[in-house]
Design an enzyme around this catalytic site. Structure first.
Site, short mmCIF file in Angstrom:
data_model
loop_
_atom_site.label_atom_id
_atom_site.label_comp_id
_atom_site.label_asym_id
_atom_site.label_seq_id
_atom_site.Cartn_x
_atom_site.Cartn_y
_atom_site.Cartn_z
CB CYS A 77 -32.90 -27.96 -36.94
SG CYS A 77 -31.89 -29.16 -36.02
CE LYS B 189 -30.99 -36.52 -30.53
NZ LYS B 189 -32.02 -37.57 -30.71
CB SER C 57 -33.58 -32.94 -30.93
OG SER C 57 -33.43 -34.31 -31.22
CG HIS D 9 -36.29 -28.52 -33.39
ND1 HIS D 9 -36.72 -28.60 -34.69
CD2 HIS D 9 -35.10 -29.18 -33.34
CE1 HIS D 9 -35.85 -29.29 -35.41
NE2 HIS D 9 -34.86 -29.66 -34.61
CD GLU E 243 -39.78 -26.73 -34.90
OE1 GLU E 243 -39.18 -27.72 -35.37
OE2 GLU E 243 -39.18 -25.73 -34.45
NE ARG F 263 -36.87 -42.02 -32.99
CZ ARG F 263 -36.52 -40.85 -33.52
NH1 ARG F 263 -37.34 -40.20 -34.32
NH2 ARG F 263 -35.34 -40.31 -33.23
#
Length: 307
Positions: free
Chosen positions: A142, A163, A194, A237, A239, A251
């Protein structure tokens, strides 16, 4: 074979509960074997979560791997207990004399800043240079991927209109489908993303020192390689665990006006029904292939011969 981890690392208990075979450092020292040495520069705010995510993927190999966690001297984490950092992390200046078979540098929550305005940019550049002579293969994730491509190849990142958030299908460039990194892959695979910035496909294609391996029209380039696999850049990502995007979404709800639900993630696009995991198999394959073909099969038996 298991991963060998520092004694009492929180990830050990989590992964043992998932029936993933790990051993602590004390037990590992009794085994007569040359393990691979992988160092992780963890720049993510929630370090324990990122540690566990990466260890889970590194465990999918028959090789014994010693994992070391690196921290920056020029930056202090605000979201991880200081006791955890002191116990499990080692500053770069204490590691720079050592050589490692593999290095992973994670993303960081600074992508909307110019690279030069990141407070730890000078130390990051030093680590980038060090990796080229002290590590067999480095995986940049990233923000780290964007930063390394900018530093080494002058490839600029560009702000996105909004985004990029969710799970997106990636297409392997046809001429690269049979390279070892994609052994066992389908022609398309899913990857979590992200981020607020990206790289232009043409900028990647115009750089003779890097090779575009995978991407899509929606996400742009997602996997790029340089130096025959000694450097691999991944803009997403793989992972991420199943709940990461959900936690990020919940969040940010109510904190910003531009929060959108992650795409292609929830069952029936309903957050109450939970995520559908569609990337985990290829994530495991990707890390297995990286460790096997670009680290284990390339690194010298005498680690000090890495150059």
């Amino acid at each position: 074979m298991p991963l060998r981890l520092p004694d009492k690392l929180p990830a050990i208990k989590i992964l043992e509960d998932e029936n993933i075979f790990v051993i602590d450092e004390t037990r590992g020292l009794s085994q007569d074997i040359r393990p691979l040495h992988v160092v992780v520069l963890n720049l993510m705010p929630l370090k324990i979560t990122t540690e566990t995510d990466l260890i889970r993927l590194l465990s999918n190999t028959p090789l014994q791997i010693d994992v070391t966690f690196m921290k920056l001297k020029s930056h202090t984490s605000k979201n991880t207990p200081i006791e955890h950092m002191r116990q499990f992390y080692v500053a770069f200046d204490e590691l720079q004399h050592r050589k490692f078979d593999g290095l992973i540098i994670t993303g960081a929550p600074v992508e909307e800043l110019s690279f030069e305005n990141v407070t730890y940019w000078p130390e990051i550049k030093e680590i980038f240079e060090w990796a080229r002579t002290h590590v067999t293969s480095t995986l940049y994730i990233c923000w780290a991927a964007q930063a390394a491509m900018y530093y080494f190849h002058g490839i600029e990142k560009t702000p996105l209109d909004k985004k990029l958030f969710g799970i997106f299908k990636q297409n392997i460039v046809e001429e690269h489908e049979n390279i070892p990194l994609f052994r066992g892959f389908d022609s398309t695979f899913n990857m979590p993303h992200s981020r607020h910035t990206g790289n232009k496909k043409q900028d990647i294609l115009n750089c003779k020192d890097v090779t575009l391996l995978a991407g899509s029209d929606l996400t742009g380039p997602s996997i790029i390689m340089a130096r025959n696999g000694r450097e691999i850049y991944i803009t997403g990502h793989l992972e991420y665990n199943p709940d990461t995007l959900d936690a990020e979404y919940r969040r940010d709800l109510g904190k910003r006006d531009d929060v959108e639900m992650p795409k292609n993630y929830y069952l029936d696009d309903n957050p109450d029904k939970g995520p559908v995991v569609t990337w985990r198999a290829h994530a495991n394959l990707f890390y297995h292939n990286w460790i096997n073909y670009y680290v284990y099969q390339q690194t010298p038996y005498d680690i000090n011969q890495i150059s």
